[in-house]
Design an enzyme around this catalytic site. Structure first.
Site, PDB file in Angstrom:
ATOM      1  N   PRO A  62       0.836  -1.203   0.000  1.00 26.93           N
ATOM      2  CA  PRO A  62       0.000   0.000   0.000  1.00 26.93           C
ATOM      3  C   PRO A  62       0.870   1.252   0.000  1.00 26.93           C
ATOM      4  CG  PRO A  62      -0.272  -1.266   2.041  1.00 26.93           C
ATOM      5  CD  PRO A  62       0.725  -1.986   1.218  1.00 26.93           C
ATOM      6  N   CYS A  63       0.571   2.156  -0.888  1.00 30.50           N
ATOM      7  CA  CYS A  63       1.311   3.430  -0.947  1.00 30.50           C
ATOM      8  C   CYS A  63       0.295   4.551  -0.811  1.00 30.50           C
ATOM      9  CB  CYS A  63       2.078   3.541  -2.256  1.00 30.50           C
ATOM     10  SG  CYS A  63       3.320   2.273  -2.490  1.00 30.50           S
TER      11      CYS A  63
END
Ligand SMILES: C[S@@+](CC[C@H](N)C(=O)[O-])C[C@H]1O[C@@H](n2cnc3c(N)ncnc32)[C@H](O)[C@@H]1O
Length: 883
Positions: A561-562
């Site tokens: 996840p960014c």
């Protein structure tokens, strides 16, 4: 020796994606408002569309000669783009393609500073792009266009080449031989299908040769064919690096060499994120240019490193060369591909860790390919990968999965009993892996370069009575002085399971005489009296593949996840997104890859990876992979182009150890409607066909194809299981209803919606049951000519029985009043943009076409491609969380 003469800068590949042969995602563009800008949309007339265009390739300030001509330009569908800032295109911007496996090489021009560039269109602010948002008009990517100041000067070469310091030397190559080797130089006027330099078919574009030579004398240095050399670049720039692949005299008497370019890491898509890559490492491209002889500066020693080279060979090379290269850099999908192995002198690659596992077992194990799913959610990605692999006869099994969401882990466990599902932070998982290797060394299960675990000393002389000595310290909460006896260690983790701010390695202990409810987590140093119990646990865990060891994993997949680059995040760190803790997982992911050294890597992420901050994270991730000596490529694929009724464009980065074959992207099978905008530089990373001609693709899937067979349910449907009522009505429904046994299932799971509260349910009940209906159809809302909503002054605001307004304020103000998503109904003939994990209708179109409720968990799951047999666990809201 470097030349003392001041040579003119050489011709170098030009920047940008502009010159790529146009590839086509299989696309219909029915709606210019939402469609991706077409090639012609990018055409910055009149720069490249007229005869003038060709001047930029041939007339930039000095005597640079380019191979392309107007006719090439005409073939191009996209404009050439160079950086406005410097006026000089960096090699990273080049986009002429010559990968053997797909695209056609294209043209190039000078990189000289004389190219004047003016912005045509401002870059699209990354924040402007939210995939699910309506696009209010055509948005263009980071498009800048050229305005060339064509130099009227003719190349000075003709004067210079006669200079005795700079001449083609020796006898010409015999005419027949030259024509055989370089037919494109002698074919003017003939179109024999031979690909000419840079892949152009038109011989008119090529400099025609009078004769070829096999060496040249430049400043007293003799250069031979296949020599490597520095080539003069513009002032202030590092000299270019090339392999000399031709020497020839043109029909007009000018003498040339043809350069095949090496790229430094910074010249590739990696650009300034080259900190992970050795400065002596270069990448061989397939891009070639003709340049006047006096651009040669000095010879270089560039050593090829085959994919089977030993680390010792590599070390020797590094200290004995100017540069070395172990990979090619190919422009399609920004690919880094290993050189082939050297079969003449076989060299073994030595693993640092070897297992003592029985050889027969190893053979058996090798039949099964092991996959680790990081940030697994409830396993969509790994399930799909394994199903796909299995359908092709590859027995890929998800052996390990890691996610911090408990419910997602529970669902994954339920559907994948074969998987070790770890409900923990990925960073803790990595720390645990490191400790686990040491434990395995302590227990003599593996030999390796790492030391044994400092808290586990296992000797052969284990006292028979040690069983009774295995006692742990008490946890401190119990009766003073009481000694507890360890019966068995049950689990291991790294973290702070006791929540006392003492992170470390912990074991879950079953205490003798106590039941599971009294199990506790104990730190390893508190179990120093129990080496035998730890040994037992580690041996058992090792045999059961409890945790992967370096070299154990065939495939690591996952989408770190960014959130720090999400279009929904208004506080994104544009300057250095990697300093944003919200993007830390990208590093954790790569650190895990670095530690485990899987054979293959598949990283998936949102398109913001190439959109935000000039593609910072995409470049960074590629740099990390290549820095770890992985072959790599980056492509974008839309799920809808592969037969899902959901568009969902995502970035897929592939990595493969140098000894493996880097996989290609599967080409689309279905037509899709392109949504969203891809930056121009990365447009060609979209997985697509080179041409749509002769393609027989399947029709895109619509909501109806996926859901029309499902039984009617109410907003308050209480059942988790129910029977199917209808037969499958489409191929998709047939496929998705097939059980693990290949037969149609009879029980339908999870076909219930997140129950709307009474107010929202009332609102949804009033939304007309027709295509495109939403809150705008409710009384009191008026749509202005600019497509924004306003209150209708003639209509009194309608209230619900609760006293709340029928049309809430947030719906009116969402996206400045321009959105039609609140309380929007989906329709049967639509491909859903991208399924989101929140089932609320307040700001997204998620209401069923004909029923007064949001999509059910099962409907949502089908849109993601989950087979109907895949059951979800947890509260209703959590069961939607599987994107
Ligand atoms: C977009 S979802 C992944 C979906 C998954 N790849 C699939 O195909 O279903 C991201 C997941 O990352 C998990 N996650 C977020 N931060 C994490 C972390 N630090 N460690 C482990 N998991 C994390 C979330 O719980 C979430 O399930």
């Amino acid at each position: 020796m470097p030349s003392k003469r001041k040579a003119s800068p050489a011709t170098k590949p030009e920047s940008s994606s502009g010159s790529r042969k146009s590839k086509r995602l299989v696309v219909e563009r029915p709606d210019p408002v939402v469609a991706q800008p077409s090639d012609s949309d990018f055409e910055p007339e009149p720069v490249l569309s007229s005869k003038k265009k060709s001047t930029r390739r041939t007339t930039a300030e000095s005597s640079v000669v380019a191979c392309q001509s107007e006719s090439n330009d005409k073939k191009l569908k996209k404009p050439t783009v160079e950086k406005a800032e410097s006026g000089v295109a960096s090699p990273a911007d080049r986009d002429f393609v010559s990968e053997s496996d797909s695209a056609t090489p294209s043209k190039k021009s000078t990189r000289r500073a004389a190219v004047k560039v003016e912005p045509l269109v401002d870059s699209v602010a990354e924040s402007d792009f939210v995939e699910e948002e309506e696009v209010g008009g055509m948005e263009l990517g980071s498009l800048k266009s050229l305005s060339i100041s064509p130099s009227k000067r003719k190349p000075k070469r003709a004067e210079k080449v006669k200079d005795e310091e700079c001449v083609l030397a020796g006898d010409p190559v015999p005419d027949a031989e030259a024509r055989l080797k370089w037919p494109h130089r002698y074919n003017k006027g003939k179109t024999n299908g031979t690909k000419s330099l840079n892949g152009q078919d038109d011989p008119d574009q090529l400099i025609q040769a009078k004769c070829h030579f096999s060496r040249a004398d430049v400043d007293g240095q003799i250069y031979y064919l296949e020599d490597d050399a520095h080539v003069k670049a513009a002032d202030g720039e590092d000299d270019y690096i090339c392999k000399i692949v031709e020497f020839f005299e043109a029909v007009d008497g000018v003498q040339y060499f043809t350069a095949q370019w090496f790229y430094r890491a910074k010249d590739t898509v990696i650009k300034s994120h080259d900190q992970f890559i050795d400065k002596k490492r270069v990448f061989l491209s397939e891009i070639k240019d003709d340049n006047p002889l006096d651009c040669l500066v000095t010879k270089l020693k560039i050593v090829p490193v085959p994919s089977n080279a030993t680390s010792q060979f590599k070390e020797n090379v590094k200290s004995n060369c100017d540069f070395y290269y172990d990979m090619k850099y190919l422009l399609p999908y920004s690919s880094f591909i290993s050189l082939p192995p050297d079969t003449t002198s076989p060299v073994s690659s030595s693993s640092t860790i070897s297992s003592d596992i029985d050889a027969g077992e190893v053979k058996e194990h090798n039949l099964e390919k092991k996959l680790l799913d990081l940030y697994s959610g409830c396993g969509a990605m790994s399930t799909g990968l394994c199903l796909g692999a299995n359908s092709k006869g590859v027995k890929l099994v998800t052996k390990w999965a890691v996610d911090l969401n408990k419910h997602a882990c529970d669902s994954l466990r339920l559907n994948h009993p074969e998987t070790q599902v770890r409900n923990e932070y990925a960073s803790d998982f990595l720390s645990l892996l490191k400790e686990w290797v040491q434990l395995c060394v302590s227990c003599s299960l593996i030999k390796g370069s790492v030391p044994p675990h400092p808290h586990l000393k296992v000797t052969d002389e284990v006292d028979e009575d040690e069983e009774n000595d295995d006692v742990g310290e008490d946890s401190g909460d119990d009766k003073e002085g009481e000694i507890f006896e360890v019966e068995e260690l049950l689990e291991v983790c790294y973290g702070d399971p006791k929540e006392n701010n003492k992170p470390g390695l912990y074991f879950k202990v079953r205490w003798r005489g106590y039941g599971p409810e009294e199990d506790t987590w104990e730190p390893i140093d508190g179990l120093s009296d129990c080496p035998k119990k730890i040994n037992e646990f580690v041996v058992k865990g090792f045999k059961a593949n409890l945790l992967p060891l370096p070299g154990d994993v065939d495939v690591v997949c996952g989408g770190p996840p960014c959130q720090g680059i999400s279009g929904f995040n208004r506080f994104r760190n544009k300057e250095n997104p990697m300093q944003d803790p919200k993007n830390k997982q990208l590093d954790v992911y790569m650190d895990i890859v670095d530690f485990l050294k899987p054979r293959f890597v598949l990283m998936e992420n949102v398109v913001d990876l190439v959109k935000f901050s000039n593609g910072f994270l995409g470049r960074y991730a590629l740099s990390r992979l290549v820095g770890m000596n992985y072959q790599a490529r980056m492509g974008m694929m839309a799920a809808g182009a592969y037969g899902l009724p959901q568009f969902r464009m995502r970035v897929f980065m592939f990595g493969a150890l140098s000894s493996e074959k880097l996989p290609q992207y599967p080409l689309p099978t279905h037509k899709v409607i392109v949504r969203g905008v891809i930056p121009v530089e990365f447009e060609s990373n979209t997985v697509a066909y080179d041409s749509v001609r002769d393609l027989e693709l399947k029709k895109e899937l619509f909501l109806g194809d996926a859901l029309s067979d499902l039984p009617l349910v109410e907003n308050n449907e209480p059942r988790d299981e129910m029977p199917y009522t209808d037969e499958p009505k489409s191929d998709f429904q047939h496929f998705i209803r097939m059980g693990r046994d290949g037969l149609l299932g009879s029980v339908l799971y999870d076909h219930r919606p997140l129950q709307l509260n009474e107010d929202d349910h009332q609102r949804v009940c009033q939304i007309p049951k027709r295509k495109g209906a939403n809150f705008r159809d409710l009384p009191g809302v008026r749509v202005r000519p600019d497509n924004k909503v306003e209150w209708d002054p003639d209509v009194e605001r309608v209230k619900l029985p609760s006293g709340k307004p029928l049309v809430p304020d947030y719906a009116m103000s969402f996206v400045g009043g321009s959105s039609s998503k609140p309380f929007g109904r989906l329709w049967w003939d639509e491909t859903v943009p991208t399924v989101v994990t929140r089932a609320e209708p307040h700001n997204q179109t998620i209401v069923h076409p004909l029923q007064d409720r949001v999509l059910t968990i099962r409907e949502n799951a089908r849109l993601q491609g989950f087979p109907d047999y895949y059951k979800l666990i947890g509260p209703i809201k959590e069961r939607y969380c599987y994107d």
